[in-house]
Scaffold this active site. Structure first.
Site, PDB file in Angstrom:
ATOM      1  N   ALA A  99      -4.838   7.551  -3.867  1.00  0.00           N
ATOM      2  CA  ALA A  99      -3.492   7.101  -4.227  1.00  0.00           C
ATOM      3  C   ALA A  99      -3.592   5.619  -4.598  1.00  0.00           C
ATOM      4  CB  ALA A  99      -2.536   7.309  -3.065  1.00  0.00           C
TER       5      ALA A  99
ATOM      6  N   SER B  13       0.833  -1.194   0.000  1.00  0.00           N
ATOM      7  CA  SER B  13       0.000   0.000   0.000  1.00  0.00           C
ATOM      8  C   SER B  13       0.870   1.248   0.000  1.00  0.00           C
ATOM      9  CB  SER B  13      -0.944  -0.030   1.211  1.00  0.00           C
ATOM     10  OG  SER B  13      -1.924   0.960   1.104  1.00  0.00           O
ATOM     11  N   ASN B  14       0.329   2.386   0.384  1.00  0.00           N
ATOM     12  CA  ASN B  14       1.099   3.633   0.441  1.00  0.00           C
ATOM     13  C   ASN B  14       0.613   4.471   1.615  1.00  0.00           C
ATOM     14  OD1 ASN B  14      -1.100   5.516  -0.528  1.00  0.00           O
ATOM     15  ND2 ASN B  14      -1.037   4.052  -2.229  1.00  0.00           N
ATOM     16  N   TYR B  15       1.223   5.628   1.829  1.00  0.00           N
ATOM     17  CA  TYR B  15       0.972   6.437   3.022  1.00  0.00           C
ATOM     18  C   TYR B  15      -0.271   7.332   2.947  1.00  0.00           C
ATOM     19  CZ  TYR B  15       5.607   5.193   4.805  1.00  0.00           C
ATOM     20  OH  TYR B  15       6.692   4.526   5.284  1.00  0.00           O
ATOM     21  N   SER B  16      -1.045   7.242   1.899  1.00  0.00           N
ATOM     22  CA  SER B  16      -2.220   8.125   1.799  1.00  0.00           C
ATOM     23  C   SER B  16      -3.139   7.960   3.010  1.00  0.00           C
ATOM     24  CB  SER B  16      -2.995   7.808   0.525  1.00  0.00           C
ATOM     25  OG  SER B  16      -4.233   8.486   0.536  1.00  0.00           O
TER      26      SER B  16
END
Ligand code: CTP
Ligand code: CA
Length: 226
Positions: free
Chosen positions: A100, A33-36
């Site tokens: 994101a 995943s990502n930091y959004s």
């Protein structure tokens, strides 16, 4: 009592906002995943609802509360977000893609928890489909807004996305700047318009960025109606 005047300039406007990260499952206990945080997209959904719009929020996993009056469709993966977006494509006039979305996902998500071995692991990833690019091909007279969070060459990268994805406007932010980016309540953005106009905004709360963006959205939407 304090009364705050909210212009209902989006009355009759059907808007879809995507927000948050996506999660691409590796196995039942792991994902990419990502930091959004989802904050920017949720702020836009809340503000649009207050300004009279009919709002659908397609949200990846976040810790946020769905704004009152907003219809939320929760999703996990890029594929689920793609499905939800195209299920509602025909019903909306404006699409704001603040999510994101993962660019890659594991080729095969394992049904059982993977066991470690003595070897290193190579994870094969395949591309997800670019939802915004597809929307740009089909958009007709819809208003299409994208986001570009960058760590370098902000304007060049954002301008390229604006053009390639056939957007009306892209919100560009440099996530390396203090007070901008994923997990803070403020943002420092630039609006790049399809006609080449660039607007630089001061650092402000994400709620205010949302209002500023919706000022532009209202104008774009009205221009396409006539
Ligand atoms: N986007 C999308 N579907 C994807 C990837 C991105 O709809 N699979 C959208 C995002 O929601 C955002 C815009 O495209 O509004 C730009 O996303 P970004 O990640 O900055 O651009 P990419 O085209 O993926 O390019 P890169 O990650 O290489 O910078
Ligand atoms: Ca990307």
């Amino acid at each position: 009592a304090v009364s705050v005047f909210t212009p209902k300039d989006l009355l009759g406007c059907h808007i879809m906002v995507t927000a948050g990260p996506t999660r691409e499952q590796i196995d039942p206990v792991r994902y990419i995943s990502n930091y959004s945080s989802g904050r920017m997209g949720f702020a836009i959904a809340a503000a649009a609802q207050q300004r009279g719009a009919d709002v659908i929020l397609v949200a990846g996993p976040t810790n946020l509360t769905v704004p009152v009056g907003v219809r939320c469709i929760p999703v996990f993966s890029a594929k689920e977000m793609h499905t939800a977006v195209f299920e509602h494509f025909d019903d909306v006039d404006v699409i704001v893609k603040a999510a994101a979305v993962a660019d890659y996902k594991p080729v095969d998500s394992k049904p059982q928890k993977m066991k470690k071995s003595s070897e290193d692991l190579i994870l094969y990833l395949e591309k997800t489909s670019d939802i915004l690019t597809e929307l740009g091909r089909l958009k007709k007279n819809k208003v299409l807004i994208g986001f570009a969070a960058e760590t370098e060459r902000l304007l060049a990268h954002a301008a390229e996305k604006l053009q390639k994805k056939n957007l009306d406007l892209i919100v560009a932010n440099d996530i390396t700047m203090e007070g901008a980016g994923f997990d803070v309540d403020t943002n420092i953005v630039r609006f790049l318009h399809a006609d080449g106009k660039i607007e630089e905004l001061e650092k402000m709360s994400k709620a205010n960025v949302a209002q500023q963006l919706l000022n532009r959205v209202a104008l774009l939407w009205k221009a396409k109606q006539s």
